[in-house]
Structures are given as C-alpha cells and as structure tokens.
Design a protein around this motif. Structure first.
Motif, PDB file in Angstrom:
ATOM      1  N   ALA A  42       0.823  -1.211   0.000  1.00 11.74           N
ATOM      2  CA  ALA A  42       0.000   0.000   0.000  1.00 11.74           C
ATOM      3  C   ALA A  42       0.854   1.256   0.000  1.00 11.74           C
ATOM      4  O   ALA A  42       0.502   2.256  -0.645  1.00 11.74           O
ATOM      5  N   ASP A  43       1.968   1.234   0.716  1.00 14.12           N
ATOM      6  CA  ASP A  43       2.838   2.407   0.816  1.00 14.12           C
ATOM      7  C   ASP A  43       4.287   1.949   0.786  1.00 14.12           C
ATOM      8  O   ASP A  43       4.993   2.002   1.789  1.00 14.12           O
ATOM      9  N   PRO A  44       4.744   1.487  -0.377  1.00 15.27           N
ATOM     10  CA  PRO A  44       6.087   0.902  -0.435  1.00 15.27           C
ATOM     11  C   PRO A  44       7.185   1.937  -0.222  1.00 15.27           C
ATOM     12  O   PRO A  44       7.077   3.090  -0.642  1.00 15.27           O
ATOM     13  N   SER A  45       8.252   1.496   0.442  1.00 17.46           N
ATOM     14  CA  SER A  45       9.450   2.323   0.561  1.00 17.46           C
ATOM     15  C   SER A  45      10.155   2.358  -0.793  1.00 17.46           C
ATOM     16  O   SER A  45       9.767   1.651  -1.732  1.00 17.46           O
ATOM     17  N   SER A  46      11.213   3.154  -0.887  1.00 21.84           N
ATOM     18  CA  SER A  46      11.939   3.230  -2.163  1.00 21.84           C
ATOM     19  C   SER A  46      12.547   1.875  -2.519  1.00 21.84           C
ATOM     20  O   SER A  46      12.545   1.479  -3.698  1.00 21.84           O
ATOM     21  N   ASP A  47      13.073   1.156  -1.506  1.00 22.42           N
ATOM     22  CA  ASP A  47      13.630  -0.173  -1.765  1.00 22.42           C
ATOM     23  C   ASP A  47      12.543  -1.132  -2.249  1.00 22.42           C
ATOM     24  O   ASP A  47      12.749  -1.906  -3.194  1.00 22.42           O
ATOM     25  N   GLU A  48      11.382  -1.083  -1.594  1.00 17.88           N
ATOM     26  CA  GLU A  48      10.277  -1.956  -1.990  1.00 17.88           C
ATOM     27  C   GLU A  48       9.766  -1.598  -3.380  1.00 17.88           C
ATOM     28  O   GLU A  48       9.472  -2.488  -4.195  1.00 17.88           O
ATOM     29  N   ARG A  49       9.677  -0.303  -3.657  1.00 16.88           N
ATOM     30  CA  ARG A  49       9.199   0.134  -4.975  1.00 16.88           C
ATOM     31  C   ARG A  49      10.140  -0.358  -6.076  1.00 16.88           C
ATOM     32  O   ARG A  49       9.682  -0.789  -7.149  1.00 16.88           O
ATOM     33  N   HIS A  50      11.440  -0.303  -5.800  1.00 17.05           N
ATOM     34  CA  HIS A  50      12.417  -0.767  -6.787  1.00 17.05           C
ATOM     35  C   HIS A  50      12.229  -2.251  -7.069  1.00 17.05           C
ATOM     36  O   HIS A  50      12.237  -2.684  -8.237  1.00 17.05           O
ATOM     37  N   GLN A  51      12.058  -3.044  -6.022  1.00 10.92           N
ATOM     38  CA  GLN A  51      11.854  -4.478  -6.210  1.00 10.92           C
ATOM     39  C   GLN A  51      10.547  -4.763  -6.950  1.00 10.92           C
ATOM     40  O   GLN A  51      10.487  -5.621  -7.836  1.00 10.92           O
ATOM     41  N   LEU A  52       9.507  -4.034  -6.599  1.00  4.67           N
ATOM     42  CA  LEU A  52       8.214  -4.229  -7.267  1.00  4.67           C
ATOM     43  C   LEU A  52       8.301  -3.861  -8.743  1.00  4.67           C
ATOM     44  O   LEU A  52       7.685  -4.527  -9.592  1.00  4.67           O
ATOM     45  N   ASP A  53       9.057  -2.825  -9.055  1.00  2.52           N
ATOM     46  CA  ASP A  53       9.238  -2.446 -10.463  1.00  2.52           C
ATOM     47  C   ASP A  53       9.962  -3.546 -11.238  1.00  2.52           C
ATOM     48  O   ASP A  53       9.613  -3.862 -12.391  1.00  2.52           O
ATOM     49  N   LEU A  54      10.978  -4.138 -10.612  1.00  2.42           N
ATOM     50  CA  LEU A  54      11.703  -5.226 -11.269  1.00  2.42           C
ATOM     51  C   LEU A  54      10.807  -6.451 -11.435  1.00  2.42           C
ATOM     52  O   LEU A  54      10.876  -7.152 -12.457  1.00  2.42           O
ATOM     53  N   ILE A  55       9.966  -6.709 -10.435  1.00  2.00           N
ATOM     54  CA  ILE A  55       9.027  -7.826 -10.542  1.00  2.00           C
ATOM     55  C   ILE A  55       8.045  -7.585 -11.680  1.00  2.00           C
ATOM     56  O   ILE A  55       7.744  -8.498 -12.470  1.00  2.00           O
ATOM     57  N   ASP A  56       7.548  -6.360 -11.785  1.00  6.39           N
ATOM     58  CA  ASP A  56       6.616  -6.028 -12.871  1.00  6.39           C
ATOM     59  C   ASP A  56       7.275  -6.162 -14.238  1.00  6.39           C
ATOM     60  O   ASP A  56       6.612  -6.506 -15.226  1.00  6.39           O
ATOM     61  N   ALA A  57       8.581  -5.866 -14.290  1.00  4.53           N
ATOM     62  CA  ALA A  57       9.284  -6.014 -15.573  1.00  4.53           C
ATOM     63  C   ALA A  57       9.363  -7.482 -15.975  1.00  4.53           C
ATOM     64  O   ALA A  57       9.313  -7.823 -17.166  1.00  4.53           O
ATOM     65  N   ALA A  58       9.485  -8.373 -14.984  1.00  7.21           N
ATOM     66  CA  ALA A  58       9.562  -9.811 -15.271  1.00  7.21           C
ATOM     67  C   ALA A  58       8.194 -10.407 -15.520  1.00  7.21           C
ATOM     68  O   ALA A  58       8.018 -11.224 -16.445  1.00  7.21           O
ATOM     69  N   VAL A  59       7.211 -10.001 -14.703  1.00  2.00           N
ATOM     70  CA  VAL A  59       5.829 -10.477 -14.834  1.00  2.00           C
ATOM     71  C   VAL A  59       4.911  -9.278 -14.620  1.00  2.00           C
ATOM     72  O   VAL A  59       4.613  -8.916 -13.478  1.00  2.00           O
ATOM     73  N   PRO A  60       4.489  -8.616 -15.688  1.00  2.00           N
ATOM     74  CA  PRO A  60       3.611  -7.453 -15.525  1.00  2.00           C
ATOM     75  C   PRO A  60       2.379  -7.794 -14.688  1.00  2.00           C
ATOM     76  O   PRO A  60       1.845  -8.921 -14.769  1.00  2.00           O
ATOM     77  N   ALA A  61       1.956  -6.846 -13.871  1.00  2.00           N
ATOM     78  CA  ALA A  61       0.840  -7.093 -12.951  1.00  2.00           C
ATOM     79  C   ALA A  61      -0.385  -7.698 -13.629  1.00  2.00           C
ATOM     80  O   ALA A  61      -1.000  -8.619 -13.071  1.00  2.00           O
ATOM     81  N   PRO A  62      -0.782  -7.238 -14.830  1.00  2.00           N
ATOM     82  CA  PRO A  62      -1.961  -7.838 -15.466  1.00  2.00           C
ATOM     83  C   PRO A  62      -1.789  -9.311 -15.836  1.00  2.00           C
ATOM     84  O   PRO A  62      -2.771 -10.014 -16.075  1.00  2.00           O
ATOM     85  N   GLU A  63      -0.528  -9.768 -15.896  1.00  2.00           N
ATOM     86  CA  GLU A  63      -0.263 -11.148 -16.298  1.00  2.00           C
ATOM     87  C   GLU A  63      -0.058 -12.091 -15.110  1.00  2.00           C
ATOM     88  O   GLU A  63       0.137 -13.297 -15.297  1.00  2.00           O
ATOM     89  N   ARG A  64      -0.059 -11.566 -13.902  1.00  2.00           N
ATOM     90  CA  ARG A  64       0.267 -12.395 -12.737  1.00  2.00           C
ATOM     91  C   ARG A  64      -0.695 -13.569 -12.586  1.00  2.00           C
ATOM     92  O   ARG A  64      -0.273 -14.702 -12.329  1.00  2.00           O
ATOM     93  N   ALA A  65      -1.992 -13.310 -12.721  1.00  2.00           N
ATOM     94  CA  ALA A  65      -2.986 -14.370 -12.519  1.00  2.00           C
ATOM     95  C   ALA A  65      -2.808 -15.486 -13.542  1.00  2.00           C
ATOM     96  O   ALA A  65      -2.920 -16.679 -13.217  1.00  2.00           O
TER      97      ALA A  65
END
Length: 726
Positions: free
Chosen positions: A554-577
C-alpha cells in the motif's frame, strides 16, 4: 600488527591497498596506511598520499583522506580542509568524517556547516565532526551557526541548523534556541528541533522556558515534556545496582528500523524482517522463568505519543518483557536513509535507558544508526554492550565484486549510496568496544571473520560466543496441525482460507499446482525480484506457482518500490494471474507459518502438496525464515554461503546454490520440487529434528542467559575495582 608490519613504511602500506586481490582486503589494508601516516608524518608521506588522491583507485584515494587525519602536520590538515571542496562528492564525504579526528580547524567550519545544511549522510558526518569540536571551540561554532541560520535556507536545513546548534553547549546558543522554540510563526519542524535541543541544557531559565512550552500542549508540549526529562541530571549508579543485587538482570535489545509489537503485526513490511520476530520471541524466552533475567527491554522506533507511556512503564519497575519506542516525528523509508536521525535517536535511546534505571547489558545487532547512537549512550551511562558480529557489508561487497557490479574505479560513487566504508568501520568499532561478541555459526567461521572483518576469534575466546538463532516451534506446530486438518478435508479457515482465495484468483489452469514460497523483506539483498525473474524465465513457472510474502504494497518504501518495479518487468501485474504469481505483501508471523504449512500439505482443489521454500538472498547471515520452513518440513533452497550452509543438508533437507547465478538458482529449485514430490516424511522429520535440537528460541535464550550474567558480573567487578582507586 607485528613489529615488522608496524615499520613497513607509507609506500609499502599503500602498495598493499593497490595490490590487494579483493576490495575487502584493500579496505582492511587502509588501516595500515593510516597507521604509517601517523607514525611518520613527513613530507614524503604527504607526497604518497597526495598521489593516491589524484589516482584512479577510489579505495586508495579514500584511504589517503583518512590517513591525512592521522598526521600531526599542518600541511596535511590544510590539505584535508581543501578536500571539502573536491569535485568528487565521495571525497568530500570522507573528508568531513576524517576531520572529526583532528582538532578544530576554523577554515573547515563554514564548509562543514554547508554540508549540514545540504543534509543526508554527508550532513550527518559533518554534524558529527562539528559536535566533536564543540567542547573546545564552542564560541567559534556558535557564531558560525547563528550566522548561517540568518541566511536564506529551506525548512529542512533550518531544522538541521537548530539541531546542530543544540549540540554546541555554549551560552551564546541558549537564547536563540529559546527564541526559536517559542516562535509560533516559525515552521513547526524548526520549533520542534529547537525544543528538543533545549533538553541538552539544564539551567534554570531553560527549565522554566520548557515548562511554559509544556503548557502550550500539542506536539510542542509533548516534546517540551520529553526535553525536561532529558535535562534532568542522571542518577548515580550504586553498588546495589550491580548484578547480584535485588532482582534479576535487565537486558536491553535494540532494532530501530521496525515497528515492533508483541503481535508482530507489521512483520515483513519495510525493514520489519526476521530480526523483529526474533527480538519478540527471544525477549519472551529470556524471561520465561525469571531466575536470571527478569526484565527485557526491546527498543524500536515509534511516535512522540508513545514516548510518555513508555517512559512511565520503564520507570515503574515493572518486570517482564517491556517495549520502548524511540520517538521519531517522521519515519525514514529504510535503514539506509535514516543516518540523519542520529541525534534524535540518541536522545530517545538515552531517555529510555535512563528511565529504566539499572540496565545490565545492551545487546546490539546491526551496523546502523540505531547501534551508532546506542553505543554512544552506553559509553555515557556505563552500560556494557554485547555485539552480534556479522560480515555485513563485507559479504555484500565481496558478492558485488565477484559479479562484476563493483570495482575499485567506481567504489567511491557506490559508497556514497551504500556507505560501505563507514559501515565496515562501524562493525569494527562496535566489536572492539563490546564487552562480549556473538557470532552466527558459519562453516568456516574463524577463517571468514579473519578474512572479511579482520577479527581473530581465537584470541580471548572467553569474550566470544557462537550463538545460533532460533524459531518458536509452538507457532510452527499450531500451523502444522491446522494444515494437516485442511489437507484431510476440513474447511479452510483464517490464514488458510485467505491463501486459498489468493490462489483461486489465479487462472483455473494454475490451480492444484505445488507452491513455491519465499518470505522476507522486499529488498535487493533478499533477492525477491531476482527469484521472480528466474522462476518466470524458466520451466519452473509450468511446474509451480510462486508466492512472495513481504513488503508494504500500500505504501512501499523506495527499496520496496524498486523491487516491485523489477518484478513487474519480469511479470507485468496484469499477467500475474495467468502466469501463477502471487505478491501477497507483508503478513504476521503466524500467518506466514500457516502458509508454509499449506505449501507442504496442500489445500484440496487449490494447492497441490509438495511445495518448497526458496531463499534467494544475496547474503543470509543466518536465515530464520529458512529454519521456520525446515521446521515445517519443507524442502528448502538457500544460499551456499553464510549461515544456511551450517544447517541445510545439501541434497537432502534442501539445496544450497549460488543465488547470484540465475541458472544455478533455477536448477536448485527444480531439484527441490523433485525431492518434495516424493512426499518422504522421513526427510521432513530430519529437518524438524534438526531445528528442534539446535535452533529453537528457547535454546538461543539458554545460551545467551549465562553470557549476559557473566558480562554483568564482570562489569560489576570492574566498577568495584575502579571504586577502590578513587
């Protein structure tokens, strides 16, 4: 250092840096350069250091900066001051730090104040240097700071100036601070800094002023009340306070960068990782029988509103496991961005420990701003410290260098973000000043401590203890019993129903696959994004779904945001399911335990049995989450260096691998799934037996308790001996 090494000469010492085969060894060799510069502060030494300063080797250049500070030489001091204007910002940073080891130099005061105004880590170092100079050059500093405060600077800069002014205990600074604290037209943050600074003065006029501010109420009133407590002189410790007096030991433990509460409600968010869970469980275990330790004080960050009740509880003499909060008016995004809070944190820790009365031992575990500040407080109050020594950041440096992501030529710029040099020296300082050192088990502990940190644990072994961290099997056992019932057909409830709903949200084709689970902070060191990338880019994604537990979504830190961005690059959020990825965010410890159990036994119609646990950390000094997974009976994948290699039976209870190598990580996970598929209960029993016999929280407490008692008794004897000499 041997006699021959002591006389090696400045050029030989510098050669040891430039010719060192690794960056870690070069950092260790820097101490020899500083020693030689102090031993022979001549013209040639200055020439060698000057040459290193303009060379391409960043480590040699930084070593030269610190060596200049050891030279009792006017030219060296003048050169060090000029480095505050160097175009390389990492040189400026180290010059600001190094100047603190020299007497005050008037020419450096204005540049250092400019760095304080700019803020950040460099500003903290500059402020620390000015604080050291305040005792001998208070009037000069007061005039310079007051002059800077009249300039056009922003609100945050004015806050830093007010805080720094508070560190200069000269009569010239008192009236301006009182005026600023009472100025209702000033920005609130500036007033708050001035009020807090007044707590470092105990004269009658300041006390009266603070009492008036208390009557104002609100946050200013609360801060004024805390400042009054700070201004109260500390009570004198007596022999009745020593170990062996009334009652058992009081042990304080600290982790600043977490929101620690008995329920562990924020576990996995931000920096609320395994250490937060450990401190809660360990504190409870230490006081379980009360025969030796009857009070544990667990300190972490909190709010100003929490400070008053905490102090009353600490001062009330209540026994048991107490929680104290260091009040911060703003919560930093991560431990890496919290260094500027050094003064605020020091005040908060000092206030809590003074309120607690007798504190027999303070246990520090991290090379962070919390431990930096707490060590200062311990020295002031005469509290012996225990320090858990881990090769951090040394292991990270070695890993980055091996992967080609860190070199001598770019070390300086990387260091500006990671503060490798400062943190390495902080580890050495905390270990050197500790009454006792604790080490995690490692396959080659003696070798690694000597090679990575420069500590010989065979010297004075009575001052060192190897302590394995532990897990609470009661939590694991409860999760297992519920998971077995669900696997047998009972209706999923609570965390099992929540997990089932998350998996049911995936594509129907993804249901009834095994589950890979990873639990931890959403941080680069923990390798969450690297794991997602390895899984998504291989056939593992066809074999199992992946559940990532950790991070504040809900309120990611800069470190968390960076990891989430990298995760989205590998598996975009719409494709997770469609692809079988669940990013669940942080969960409490009992929920995470339930999900691990579900990964082993499955949830009929949703999750197949035979899942596995994966730790893809760049480094893992010990690995509590890995142990919890093993206690659950899961096959684990873990780094092949550090603590896990001491307890994972490679090829049986788990698979050790180079987590920095994606292909190796994929291969290890595949083998783990193969092993888990056979459902052999004997493997699960071997894992659980190992944890039960060697790695429980109760066992950890049983090892630490006599060590704490010995430290307290030794300190009491030192105090009695010192009393005989006065």
């Amino acid at each position: 250092m041997t006699a021959s090494e002591a006389a090696m000469g400045i050029q030989t010492a510098m050669d040891r840096i430039t010719e060192a085969p690794t960056i870690v060894q070069a950092l260790q060799a820097a101490d020899d350069v500083a020693f030689e510069a102090g031993r022979d502060p001549g013209v040639r030494t200055l020439r060698v250091l000057s040459a290193a300063l303009v060379g391409s080797d960043d480590i040699a250049a930084i070593a030269a900066v610190h060596a200049l500070a050891e030279m009792n030489d006017e030219a060296a001091g003048a050169l060090l001051v000029t480095l505050l204007d160097d175009e390389r910002r990492f040189i400026v940073e180290h010059a600001a730090w190094a100047l603190g080891r020299r007497p005050a130099r008037p020419a450096a005061i204005a540049p250092l104040i400019s760095l304080v105004i700019a803020g950040g880590f460099t500003g903290m170092l500059a402020q620390h240097t000015l604080e050291k100079w305040a005792a001998g050059s208070g009037e000069l500093l007061a005039v310079a700071l007051l002059s800077a405060a009249t300039g056009e600077v922003g609100v945050e800069a004015r806050v830093r100036l007010a805080e720094t002014l508070g560190l200069v205990r000269h009569p010239l600074t008192t009236a301006p601070l009182c005026t600023l604290a009472s100025d209702t037209t000033a920005p609130p943050a500036v007033r708050e800094a001035a009020v807090a600074a007044l707590g470092q003065r105990a004269d009658a006029d300041v006390i009266a002023h603070l009492e008036d501010l208390v009557a104002e109420g609100g946050l200013i009133g609360d801060l004024a009340r805390l400042a009054l407590i700070d201004a109260d002189p500390p009570r004198t410790r007596t022999t009745a306070d020593d170990a062996g007096g009334d009652g058992g030991l009081t042990v304080a433990q600290l982790f600043l960068h977490a929101d620690i509460d008995p329920a562990l409600s924020a576990s996995g968010a931000g920096d609320n990782g395994g250490i937060a869970t450990l401190l809660v469980r360990l504190g409870d275990a230490l006081i379980s029988d009360g025969s030796v330790v009857d009070r544990v004080l667990t300190l972490s960050r909190g709010t100003v509103a929490q400070a008053g009740p905490d102090l009353l509880q600490m001062a009330g003499g209540e026994r048991g496991h107490l929680y104290g909060h260091v009040p911060l008016t703003s919560i930093p995004a991560s431990s890496a961005t919290a260094w500027h809070l050094r003064v605020t944190v020091r005040r908060g820790i000092r206030r809590l420990l003074r309120a607690a009365g007798r504190v027999d031992v303070l246990h520090l575990r991290m090379a962070d701003v919390g431990s930096l500040a707490a060590a200062d407080v311990a020295r002031e109050l005469g509290i012996p410290t225990v320090f858990t020594v881990a090769p951090d950041p040394h292991s990270v440096i070695a890993s980055l260098e091996r992967s080609g992501r860190l070199s001598r030529e770019d070390f300086g710029e990387v260091d500006r973000t990671e503060h490798f040099w400062f943190r390495s020296h902080l580890v050495q300082s905390l270990a050197a000043s500790a009454a006792h050192s604790v080490f995690f088990p490692r396959p080659e502990l003696e070798r690694d401590m000597r090679a990575l940190i420069g500590i010989d644990i065979t010297s004075h072994p009575e001052r060192h203890t190897v302590v394995a961290e532990g897990v609470d099997l009661a939590i694991v056992d409860d999760a297992l019993s519920r998971a077995v019932a669900v696997a047998a057909g009972a209706r999923p409830e609570g965390p099992f129903a929540e997990l089932a709903a998350l998996i049911d949200g995936l594509s129907p084709a993804r249901r009834e696959l095994p589950l890979l689970v990873t639990v931890g902070r959403m941080h680069r060191i923990k390798g969450m994004a690297a794991l997602v990338g390895a899984w998504a880019g291989s056939d593992l994604a066809d074999r199992a779904n992946l559940l990532v537990v950790g991070g504040d979504l809900a309120d990611p830190s800069s470190d968390e945001r960076h990891q989430l961005d990298l995760i989205d690059a590998a598996v975009p959020a719409p494709e997770r399911a469609e692809r079988g990825l669940v990013i669940a965010g942080h969960r409490s410890n009992d929920v995470a335990a339930a999900w691990l159990a579900a990964a082993r036994f499955g949830i009929p119609g949703t999750i197949a049995p035979g899942g596995a646990y994966v730790c893809a950390s760049v480094k893992e000094e010990f690995g509590l989450a890995i142990l919890e997974a093993m206690a659950t009976g899961l096959v684990v994948v873990a780094p092949d260096s550090g603590g896990p290699a001491t307890y994972v039976d490679d090829g049986d209870t788990g698979f050790l691998t180079d987590t920095a190598d994606p292909a190796a990580l994929v291969s290890a996970i595949g083998r783990a799934l193969d092993a888990a598929a056979d459902g052999d209960p004997r493997r699960a029993e071997r894992s659980r037996t190992l944890v039960a016999e060697r790695f429980t929280i109760q066992g950890m407490a049983a090892t630490l308790t006599p060590m704490y008692l010995n430290v307290a008794r030794h300190e009491a004897e030192l105090r009695r001996t010192a009393g005989l000499l006065t």
